[in-house]
Design a protein around this motif. Structure first.
Motif, PDB file in Angstrom:
ATOM      1  N   ILE A  88       0.860  -1.183   0.000  1.00 27.36           N
ATOM      2  CA  ILE A  88       0.000   0.000   0.000  1.00 27.36           C
ATOM      3  C   ILE A  88       0.893   1.228   0.000  1.00 27.36           C
ATOM      4  O   ILE A  88       1.718   1.415   0.894  1.00 27.36           O
ATOM      5  CB  ILE A  88      -0.933   0.003   1.226  1.00 27.36           C
ATOM      6  N   ILE A 103      -2.463   1.452  -4.247  1.00 26.59           N
ATOM      7  CA  ILE A 103      -1.658   0.239  -4.222  1.00 26.59           C
ATOM      8  C   ILE A 103      -0.604   0.329  -5.313  1.00 26.59           C
ATOM      9  O   ILE A 103      -0.903   0.630  -6.470  1.00 26.59           O
ATOM     10  CB  ILE A 103      -2.549  -1.003  -4.413  1.00 26.59           C
ATOM     11  N   GLN A 163      -6.855  -6.348  -3.974  1.00 22.06           N
ATOM     12  CA  GLN A 163      -7.498  -5.129  -3.493  1.00 22.06           C
ATOM     13  C   GLN A 163      -8.493  -5.439  -2.379  1.00 22.06           C
ATOM     14  O   GLN A 163      -8.591  -4.709  -1.390  1.00 22.06           O
ATOM     15  CB  GLN A 163      -8.203  -4.418  -4.643  1.00 22.06           C
ATOM     16  N   ALA A 166      -6.609  -6.322   0.775  1.00 24.48           N
ATOM     17  CA  ALA A 166      -6.046  -5.113   1.382  1.00 24.48           C
ATOM     18  C   ALA A 166      -7.103  -4.351   2.171  1.00 24.48           C
ATOM     19  O   ALA A 166      -6.837  -3.853   3.276  1.00 24.48           O
ATOM     20  CB  ALA A 166      -5.441  -4.217   0.305  1.00 24.48           C
TER      21      ALA A 166
END
Length: 387
Positions: A88, A103, A163, A166
């Protein structure tokens, strides 16, 4: 303005997409990981352990797989395998709790993904991940910041899945809903989107009905999506009730007339029995008049029944000539649709103060990668966080 060419080929086996040369563990199913373990002369249960470490523990580096033997970890790395998680680069939190993540991909390009937490009346949190499918977007819809930042490439399947992981890490909470409404046009990367959809459903264990795939319309792709008979929602970004107005807002509409798009939506419903949802960005003085709402209702009734319209008041972006409509105008538009027997909802704006709202995702490293010494720079110096 030149019309974007939108030829697209897909494969009927999305689970195998982009895997042959990638050597990325993220995106592999449990049976595939078990087979990988057997290929490396390990017992098959090691593959089950890998699956748990990747999707439940969300471990990003093979050497941190402490549950498996060091020799197996070393063998995986020597064979060229990696987990496939990216760092990140920056996170921005809005006052309403919405979080936007930048990202940093392996090629130093940045993508944006947004986590949207909403608590219901019982206090139960629904966490939506708004994911990107491309680095930038080639379609350049006139009201959207992403297209103004340029386009670089499609995302690989694991770059989409990561994604969601995350967002789960940032919130320490399971993602309950996924919407393919971030950067990019999902239908122009349908192979990876379908592969990511399968992984999110089977491995991350998000129900198909909790996933929405959005498109502004790409010729021949809605039919291809229908053939997979997913239980997920198809959201079509309409933004205008007639062809002439739509071309001014969505330049790619010149290559995909409204009549052809609506026919494909009707056929999609026949093929899947899944209702299509229509997204409609309200632009003050452009497409937000009551007359536009009546015309939109007539269009929808002409092509089917049971359609749902999701109104999205325009979210401001730098350099745009468009304005956000008044609350009164939004309410009048919605009332006109309802009086003409069209189900309608108005999207609650989230993440506006973090430039994380619908249509605001943009960074200046969509077209060109970060400089190689970017790790020594402060994010606020080298990233234009949206517009």
């Amino acid at each position: 303005m030149a019309v974007v060419s939108m030829n697209l080929s897909t494969t009927p086996a999305p689970s195998q997409a982009l895997r042959a040369d990638s050597r990325v563990l993220l995106g592999l199913s449990e049976p595939e990981l078990q087979q990988l373990a057997l290929d490396l002369k390990q017992q098959s249960y090691r593959g089950k352990q890998l699956h748990h470490l990747i999707y439940k523990r969300k471990i990003k580096d093979i050497q941190d797989f402490s549950q498996v033997p060091l020799a197996f970890r070393n063998e995986l790395e020597e064979a060229g395998w990696k987990v496939g998680r990216s760092p990140i680069y920056q996170s921005v939190t809005a006052a309403d709790g919405t979080v936007k993540l930048l990202i940093k991909l392996e090629d130093n390009r940045l993508i944006e993904t947004v986590g949207i937490p909403v608590k219901d009346e019982k206090g139960v949190m629904r966490l939506t991940a708004c994911v990107s499918s491309q680095v930038g977007c080639p379609l350049r819809c006139s009201f959207c910041a992403t297209g103004k930042g340029g386009f670089s490439r499609n995302l690989n399947m694991h770059e989409i899945v990561e994604q969601v992981l995350a967002i789960e890490e940032i919130f320490n909470h399971r993602v309950t809903n996924v919407v393919f409404m971030g950067m990019g046009e999902p239908m122009m990367n349908l192979k990876s989107v379908l592969a990511a959809h399968q992984c999110l459903n089977k491995d991350v264990q998000i129900g198909q009905r909790m996933i929405t795939i959005s498109t502004v319309g790409v010729p021949n792709t809605i039919k291809k999506l229908a053939s997979h008979k997913l239980q997920s929602t198809l959201a079509v970004s309409l933004h205008a009730p007639n062809q002439k107005l739509r071309e001014t807002i969505v330049p790619s509409a010149k290559a995909y007339p409204l009549s052809a798009l609506m026919k494909d939506c009707r056929d999609y419903f026949v093929e899947t029995s899944r209702r299509v949802s229509f997204e409609y960005a309200l632009l003050a003085g452009v497409n937000d008049a009551v007359e536009h709402a009546v015309e939109l209702a007539e269009l929808l009734h002409e092509w089917g029944r049971g359609y749902h319209v999701n109104l999205i008041p325009f979210n401001p972006i730098e350099g745009s000539e468009y304005r956000r409509p008044s609350k009164k105008a939004v309410q009048a538009f919605a009332a006109a649709l309802e009086s003409n027997r069209v189900t309608v909802s108005t999207r609650q704006t989230r993440g506006l103060d973090a430039d994380a709202a619908c249509g605001q995702l943009r960074n200046k490293f969509q077209k060109s990668p970060l400089p190689t010494d970017s790790d020594n720079l402060q994010p606020e110096e080298d990233v234009a966080v949206a517009c």
